[in-house]
Design a protein around this motif. Structure first.
Motif, PDB file in Angstrom:
ATOM      1  N   ALA A 430       0.835  -1.212   0.000  1.00  0.00           N
ATOM      2  CA  ALA A 430       0.000   0.000   0.000  1.00  0.00           C
ATOM      3  C   ALA A 430       0.866   1.257   0.000  1.00  0.00           C
ATOM      4  N   VAL A 431       1.936   1.252   0.804  1.00  0.00           N
ATOM      5  CA  VAL A 431       2.834   2.416   0.870  1.00  0.00           C
ATOM      6  C   VAL A 431       3.457   2.652  -0.508  1.00  0.00           C
ATOM      7  N   TYR A 432       3.957   1.558  -1.124  1.00  0.00           N
ATOM      8  CA  TYR A 432       4.659   1.706  -2.405  1.00  0.00           C
ATOM      9  C   TYR A 432       3.694   2.176  -3.499  1.00  0.00           C
ATOM     10  N   LYS A 433       2.455   1.675  -3.422  1.00  0.00           N
ATOM     11  CA  LYS A 433       1.473   2.099  -4.438  1.00  0.00           C
ATOM     12  C   LYS A 433       1.147   3.587  -4.271  1.00  0.00           C
ATOM     13  N   ALA A 434       1.015   4.033  -3.017  1.00  0.00           N
ATOM     14  CA  ALA A 434       0.724   5.451  -2.779  1.00  0.00           C
ATOM     15  C   ALA A 434       1.866   6.320  -3.296  1.00  0.00           C
ATOM     16  N   ILE A 435       3.097   5.874  -3.056  1.00  0.00           N
ATOM     17  CA  ILE A 435       4.260   6.647  -3.547  1.00  0.00           C
ATOM     18  C   ILE A 435       4.253   6.674  -5.084  1.00  0.00           C
ATOM     19  N   ASN A 436       3.937   5.499  -5.701  1.00  0.00           N
ATOM     20  CA  ASN A 436       3.911   5.437  -7.172  1.00  0.00           C
ATOM     21  C   ASN A 436       2.911   6.426  -7.764  1.00  0.00           C
ATOM     22  N   ARG A 437       1.775   6.572  -7.058  1.00  0.00           N
ATOM     23  CA  ARG A 437       0.757   7.504  -7.572  1.00  0.00           C
ATOM     24  C   ARG A 437       1.291   8.935  -7.588  1.00  0.00           C
ATOM     25  N   LEU A 438       2.224   9.233  -6.669  1.00  0.00           N
ATOM     26  CA  LEU A 438       2.759  10.597  -6.608  1.00  0.00           C
ATOM     27  C   LEU A 438       3.982  10.788  -7.508  1.00  0.00           C
ATOM     28  N   VAL A 439       4.866   9.809  -7.504  1.00  0.00           N
ATOM     29  CA  VAL A 439       6.138   9.987  -8.234  1.00  0.00           C
ATOM     30  C   VAL A 439       6.007   9.578  -9.710  1.00  0.00           C
ATOM     31  N   GLN A 440       5.234   8.581  -9.959  1.00  0.00           N
ATOM     32  CA  GLN A 440       4.932   8.157 -11.327  1.00  0.00           C
ATOM     33  C   GLN A 440       6.171   7.904 -12.192  1.00  0.00           C
ATOM     34  N   VAL A 441       7.047   7.049 -11.670  1.00  0.00           N
ATOM     35  CA  VAL A 441       8.179   6.574 -12.482  1.00  0.00           C
ATOM     36  C   VAL A 441       8.030   5.069 -12.584  1.00  0.00           C
ATOM     37  N   PRO A 442       7.801   4.531 -13.763  1.00  0.00           N
ATOM     38  CA  PRO A 442       7.599   3.087 -13.870  1.00  0.00           C
ATOM     39  C   PRO A 442       8.837   2.333 -13.390  1.00  0.00           C
ATOM     40  N   ASN A 443       8.626   1.327 -12.569  1.00  0.00           N
ATOM     41  CA  ASN A 443       9.752   0.494 -12.088  1.00  0.00           C
ATOM     42  C   ASN A 443       9.179  -0.801 -11.529  1.00  0.00           C
ATOM     43  N   THR A 444      10.054  -1.768 -11.349  1.00  0.00           N
ATOM     44  CA  THR A 444       9.620  -3.038 -10.769  1.00  0.00           C
ATOM     45  C   THR A 444      10.448  -3.300  -9.516  1.00  0.00           C
ATOM     46  N   LEU A 445       9.758  -3.650  -8.442  1.00  0.00           N
ATOM     47  CA  LEU A 445      10.473  -4.009  -7.202  1.00  0.00           C
ATOM     48  C   LEU A 445      10.998  -5.427  -7.369  1.00  0.00           C
ATOM     49  N   THR A 446      12.321  -5.610  -7.292  1.00  0.00           N
ATOM     50  CA  THR A 446      12.873  -6.955  -7.500  1.00  0.00           C
ATOM     51  C   THR A 446      13.358  -7.594  -6.201  1.00  0.00           C
ATOM     52  N   GLU A 447      13.696  -6.798  -5.226  1.00  0.00           N
ATOM     53  CA  GLU A 447      14.146  -7.384  -3.946  1.00  0.00           C
ATOM     54  C   GLU A 447      13.685  -6.510  -2.796  1.00  0.00           C
ATOM     55  N   PHE A 448      13.355  -7.151  -1.717  1.00  0.00           N
ATOM     56  CA  PHE A 448      12.961  -6.415  -0.509  1.00  0.00           C
ATOM     57  C   PHE A 448      13.488  -7.211   0.678  1.00  0.00           C
TER      58      PHE A 448
END
Ligand code: KIV
Ligand code: ZN
Length: 505
Positions: A430-448
């Motif tokens: 949810a946090v990452y999706k909220a950030i994506n909505r603001l920053v809008q740079v396409p990327n894929t999370l590969t490791e956490f």
């Protein structure tokens, strides 16, 4: 300097502490450690009361050669026989016989008269003497006994051959000046007292065991019975480490010494605490975890300028490495700077100011800021990536039977605060999706990955992530006591790297 005999009764009276029973192996190890500590006498048990005590006395009497071994006995002949059987192989045995002298005990517990008690005490000492040249007589509940009667019993037991007479404050009742007066009274009114060792044995029911023991020493007692960490029956006995360190630290006042190797104190304390399952309170004198820990800014400042401003003995003297400057919310810049220097961090004034502000913020949330906390904090503050977006706030609602929701506020490159919210499969999503909505740079999370970089429930967690964009990988790290905030920081860190790289293209 004249010496005070240290009679350790951790394995006898100490073990009488509720829930403090020790196995034979544990007594064996503690016995050897007490010998290393350099106590004069180890009271190893009360042999006729249990086979375990019998075995412990026998084992330590066989093995320990550098100190006297004592064993406690009742006054009956079969009790003395059995005690001697356990003790007889000791190089220097001390047969310790006990009988009450207070009217309260004689009337309500033993149902005998003063005259009968006097006779029994004398007979017991005479009988013990047939076995052992060193015999101690203890007048149980001495401090609540009639002083003249007590003196009469002590004189008679000395006459019968006692080499040590002990004045126990069995119920921790007496007050220091009163006890001092009793010791002086005994010294002035017991014929033969000068030929024997005058001993005291204090319990801590009113928190006076150590004070009473020291007062008695000042008034002429030359043996103290005590236990490691003050363990013992009810509120415990006088703490050995406190008496020994008081005599050492204030030798200018007492003018008396012991033969204890004080550098062994801490180790012995840990061993006893561990085996008895009795935690030492952090504020316990000498051996508590905070005994050499300085937490307030004022004290830390003094300590860093000159140790003796706030320390009257060194931790080394009891076998602990160093004093601890504990960084917490009251710590000042001096201690913080010193700690950073110890950790090898030299910062510019500007970075120092930022790191100090971050430290104060962390110290408000954490009781103690440890070295790894500081390392993480400094690393976090000094992250070199220039930030395109700055994480201002993150708020998450999650749990079972709930859809995770995150609200994020960022400071955009133009200085505007922007905010958005998103739902996710879990709180981090949810946090990452909220950030994506603001920053809008396409990327894929590969490791956490998340790891705790400091200890404890309030530890700092560090999140490391990798994101991929247009075939390139960007690493991000974030640390916080809140794992979701650390996750958001890590993501923003990776995104800012990505944006910085794109900006350079
Ligand atoms: O507290 C006491 O009186 C005792 C005696 C046996 C010395 O432990
Ligand atoms: Zn006792």
């Amino acid at each position: 300097m004249e010496r005070v005999i240290i009679f350790d009764t951790t394995l006898r009276d100490g073990e009488q502490a509720a829930g403090g029973a020790l196995t034979l192996e544990e007594k064996h190890e503690i016995g050897h450690q007490l010998q290393r500590l350099g106590v004069d006498i180890i009271e190893a048990g009360f042999p006729h009361t249990s086979p375990g005590d019998f075995a412990a006395v026998q084992l330590l009497a066989r093995e320990l050669r550098d100190c006297q071994i004592a064993a406690l006995s009742g006054i009956k002949q079969e009790q003395i026989d059995s005690t001697w059987n356990a003790l007889k192989e000791a190089e220097a045995p001390l047969l310790h016989v006990v009988l009450s002298t207070s009217d309260i005990h004689l009337e309500h517990q033993l149902h005998i008269s003063r005259e009968q008690a006097l006779e029994l005490a004398v007979e017991a000492v005479r009988y013990a003497k047939r076995y052992c040249s060193a015999v101690e007589f203890s007048a149980m509940d001495a401090t609540r006994s009639d002083w003249d009667y007590l003196c009469q019993v002590l004189a008679a037991t000395i006459e019968a051959g006692a080499t040590v007479v002990n004045i126990p404050d069995t119920v921790g009742y007496v007050q220091p000046d009163e006890f001092g007066a009793l010791i002086e009274y005994v010294r002035n009114n017991v014929p033969g007292i000068e030929k024997v060792t005058l001993s005291v044995h204090c319990h801590d029911d009113l928190g006076q065991a150590v004070a009473n023991s020291l007062r008695a020493i000042q008034c002429g007692a030359r043996q103290v019975e005590c236990t490691i960490n003050g363990v013992g029956e009810r509120a415990g006995n006088a703490a050995l480490e406190e008496i020994v360190m008081a005599l050492k630290t204030r030798s200018d006042f007492f003018h008396l010494a012991t033969k204890v190797d004080t550098a062994q104190i801490y180790r012995t304390s840990r061993l006893v605490s561990h085996y008895m399952g009795m935690e030492v309170p952090p504020n316990k004198a000498i051996v508590g975890a905070n005994a050499f820990a300085h937490a307030s800014g004022l004290h830390q400042d003094g300590m860093l300028k000159e140790r003796t401003t706030y320390e009257i003995m060194t931790p080394k003297s009891i076998g602990v490495g160093e004093s601890r400057i504990v960084l917490g919310k009251t710590s000042g810049r001096h201690a913080f700077r010193q700690k950073l220097e110890e950790l090898g961090c030299t910062l510019s004034e500007e970075d120092f100011a930022r790191a100090f502000a971050a430290f104060k913020e962390l110290a408000d949330k954490k009781k103690e800021v440890t070295d790894p906390d500081l390392e993480a904090l400094v690393a976090e503050e000094l992250r070199t990536v220039s930030e395109t977006y700055h994480l201002e706030q993150v708020q998450v609602s999650c749990g079972d039977h709930t859809v995770s929701t995150a609200t994020v506020k960022l400071v955009a490159p133009d200085g505007q605060v922007i905010a958005d919210a998103a739902l996710g499969a879990g709180p981090v999503d949810a946090v990452y999706k909220a950030i994506n909505r603001l920053v809008q740079v396409p990327n894929t999370l590969t490791e956490f990955s998340v790891k705790s970089i400091t200890e404890g429930i309030d530890a700092i967690g560090e999140v490391t992530i990798k994101i991929e964009s247009e075939g390139r990988t960007y690493i991000g790290r974030g640390a916080s006591t809140d794992i979701l905030v650390a996750s958001a920081k890590a993501y923003m860190n990776a995104l800012n790297r990505l944006l910085a790289a794109k900006g350079k293209e």
